[in-house]
Motif scaffolding. Structure first.
Motif, PDB file in Angstrom:
ATOM      1  N   GLN A  32      48.320  97.079  20.599  1.00  0.00           N
ATOM      2  CA  GLN A  32      47.521  97.965  21.444  1.00  0.00           C
ATOM      3  C   GLN A  32      46.785  99.039  20.646  1.00  0.00           C
ATOM      4  O   GLN A  32      46.266 100.001  21.212  1.00  0.00           O
ATOM      5  CB  GLN A  32      48.415  98.604  22.508  1.00  0.00           C
ATOM      6  CG  GLN A  32      48.975  97.570  23.471  1.00  0.00           C
ATOM      7  CD  GLN A  32      49.662  98.177  24.684  1.00  0.00           C
ATOM      8  OE1 GLN A  32      50.095  97.466  25.566  1.00  0.00           O
ATOM      9  NE2 GLN A  32      49.754  99.494  24.744  1.00  0.00           N
ATOM     10  N   ARG A 204      61.041  96.086  27.040  1.00  0.00           N
ATOM     11  CA  ARG A 204      59.607  96.149  27.313  1.00  0.00           C
ATOM     12  C   ARG A 204      59.329  96.841  28.640  1.00  0.00           C
ATOM     13  O   ARG A 204      58.421  97.677  28.758  1.00  0.00           O
ATOM     14  CB  ARG A 204      59.029  94.736  27.339  1.00  0.00           C
ATOM     15  CG  ARG A 204      57.522  94.685  27.554  1.00  0.00           C
ATOM     16  CD  ARG A 204      57.049  93.243  27.659  1.00  0.00           C
ATOM     17  NE  ARG A 204      57.512  92.613  28.883  1.00  0.00           N
ATOM     18  CZ  ARG A 204      57.364  91.313  29.149  1.00  0.00           C
ATOM     19  NH1 ARG A 204      56.808  90.524  28.252  1.00  0.00           N
ATOM     20  NH2 ARG A 204      57.796  90.816  30.284  1.00  0.00           N
ATOM     21  N   GLY A 205      60.156  96.532  29.644  1.00  0.00           N
ATOM     22  CA  GLY A 205      59.959  97.126  30.969  1.00  0.00           C
ATOM     23  C   GLY A 205      60.085  98.634  30.961  1.00  0.00           C
ATOM     24  O   GLY A 205      59.367  99.328  31.694  1.00  0.00           O
ATOM     25  N   GLU A 208      56.732  99.848  29.791  1.00  0.00           N
ATOM     26  CA  GLU A 208      55.680  99.592  30.784  1.00  0.00           C
ATOM     27  C   GLU A 208      55.785 100.576  31.946  1.00  0.00           C
ATOM     28  O   GLU A 208      54.775 101.077  32.447  1.00  0.00           O
ATOM     29  CB  GLU A 208      55.786  98.151  31.284  1.00  0.00           C
ATOM     30  CG  GLU A 208      55.417  97.108  30.238  1.00  0.00           C
ATOM     31  CD  GLU A 208      55.596  95.693  30.745  1.00  0.00           C
ATOM     32  OE1 GLU A 208      56.177  95.514  31.851  1.00  0.00           O
ATOM     33  OE2 GLU A 208      55.182  94.751  30.048  1.00  0.00           O
ATOM     34  N   GLN A 209      57.006 100.867  32.366  1.00  0.00           N
ATOM     35  CA  GLN A 209      57.206 101.794  33.485  1.00  0.00           C
ATOM     36  C   GLN A 209      56.669 103.179  33.176  1.00  0.00           C
ATOM     37  O   GLN A 209      56.209 103.894  34.071  1.00  0.00           O
ATOM     38  CB  GLN A 209      58.698 101.872  33.831  1.00  0.00           C
ATOM     39  CG  GLN A 209      59.248 100.613  34.487  1.00  0.00           C
ATOM     40  CD  GLN A 209      60.767 100.617  34.533  1.00  0.00           C
ATOM     41  OE1 GLN A 209      61.407 101.628  34.266  1.00  0.00           O
ATOM     42  NE2 GLN A 209      61.346  99.468  34.863  1.00  0.00           N
ATOM     43  N   LEU A 213      53.110 101.002  27.371  1.00  0.00           N
ATOM     44  CA  LEU A 213      52.656  99.654  27.050  1.00  0.00           C
ATOM     45  C   LEU A 213      52.019  99.069  28.301  1.00  0.00           C
ATOM     46  O   LEU A 213      52.469  99.344  29.419  1.00  0.00           O
ATOM     47  CB  LEU A 213      53.808  98.758  26.618  1.00  0.00           C
ATOM     48  CG  LEU A 213      54.403  98.939  25.222  1.00  0.00           C
ATOM     49  CD1 LEU A 213      55.590  98.016  25.019  1.00  0.00           C
ATOM     50  CD2 LEU A 213      53.335  98.709  24.137  1.00  0.00           C
ATOM     51  N   GLN A 214      50.989  98.262  28.099  1.00  0.00           N
ATOM     52  CA  GLN A 214      50.351  97.597  29.225  1.00  0.00           C
ATOM     53  C   GLN A 214      51.250  96.472  29.714  1.00  0.00           C
ATOM     54  O   GLN A 214      51.831  95.727  28.922  1.00  0.00           O
ATOM     55  CB  GLN A 214      48.987  97.038  28.811  1.00  0.00           C
ATOM     56  CG  GLN A 214      47.994  98.090  28.400  1.00  0.00           C
ATOM     57  CD  GLN A 214      46.721  97.497  27.844  1.00  0.00           C
ATOM     58  OE1 GLN A 214      46.504  96.290  27.900  1.00  0.00           O
ATOM     59  NE2 GLN A 214      45.872  98.338  27.271  1.00  0.00           N
ATOM     60  N   ALA A 215      51.387  96.363  31.028  1.00  0.00           N
ATOM     61  CA  ALA A 215      52.224  95.311  31.613  1.00  0.00           C
ATOM     62  C   ALA A 215      51.743  93.942  31.178  1.00  0.00           C
ATOM     63  O   ALA A 215      50.548  93.652  31.196  1.00  0.00           O
ATOM     64  CB  ALA A 215      52.205  95.398  33.133  1.00  0.00           C
ATOM     65  N   SER A 217      51.639  92.783  28.222  1.00  0.00           N
ATOM     66  CA  SER A 217      50.908  92.767  26.961  1.00  0.00           C
ATOM     67  C   SER A 217      51.725  92.165  25.829  1.00  0.00           C
ATOM     68  O   SER A 217      51.208  91.881  24.766  1.00  0.00           O
ATOM     69  CB  SER A 217      50.505  94.187  26.567  1.00  0.00           C
ATOM     70  OG  SER A 217      51.642  94.987  26.360  1.00  0.00           O
TER      71      SER A 217
END
Length: 219
Positions: A32, A204-205, A208-209, A213-215, A217
């Motif tokens: 990213q 990762r979640g 993202e939450q 980070l982009q969901a 990605s």
């Protein structure tokens, strides 16, 4: 306008499986466009790496152990962490102060009030207007100590910590739990006695939450 830096730490008892997911998360941020600094504690600077060798291998009492840990941490903060954050980088650090409270505090039974005082002295940074530098997020890989012991069995020659009995790691795990209770918003607890893919999805979640980070990605 410069993107704000992020300070992320990874915690858990030996054998919890942090390393694989730290590397994957670093790649996710780089994908990213973020600059990532990967580091560890104790360690991260030439001085701190020398102190790491002492802490992991030389006999000493819990006070000496704690003082060396915080001495290494101060140099690490000044030489690596704070400069990287000021440049807007993502700092991913394998262990930080929570480990000291878990291992030296809960595991060794050392005075928590002394550790708290050392924490205030060492982590009060000018860039924070004298406030304590704490992680923006701590990912705690929560693994039953018995499972961790099975994973570590025969993996390598154990250091002073890895060679401790199961009861020690049970106290360490409880110490991590107590740290999370004191500051729950800072922690993302990831149950680590599940398949690696499931652990990674949970890691990762958590990012993202928070919109870091982009969901979707990261594969």
């Amino acid at each position: 306008m410069q993107t704000a830096g992020l300070f992320i730490t990874f915690e858990g008892i030996d054998g919890a499986g942090k390393s694989t997911h730290i590397a994957a998360l670093a790649e996710a941020f780089r994908t990213q466009g973020r600059v990532v600094t990967l580091t560890r504690e104790p360690g991260g600077t030439p001085l701190a790496e020398k102190l790491r060798e002492l802490v992991l291998n030389d006999p000493m009492d819990p006070l000496c152990e704690a003082l060396l840990m915080f001495a290494a941490r101060r140099d690490h903060l000044q030489q690596v962490i704070e400069p990287a954050l000021s440049r807007g980088e993502v700092v991913l650090c394998d262990r930080f102060t929570d480990a000291t409270f878990a291992y030296q505090g809960a595991g060794r039974g050392f005075d928590l009030s002394v550790l708290s005082q050392l924490e205030r002295w060492v982590q009060s940074m000018p860039a924070q207007d004298g406030r304590l530098r704490q992680p923006d997020l701590t990912v705690w890989f929560d693994l039953p100590p018995a499972v961790a012991a099975e994973r570590l069995a025969g993996a390598r020659l154990p250091d002073r910590f890895e060679s401790q009995p199961l009861a020690f790691f049970e106290r360490v795990a409880a110490g991590y739990g107590n740290r999370m209770l004191q500051d729950p918003a800072r922690f993302a607890r990831v149950p680590s006695d599940q398949p690696k893919d499931a652990v990674w999805r949970a890691v990762r979640g958590a990012f993202e939450q928070r919109g870091w980070l982009q969901a979707g990605s990261v594969q």
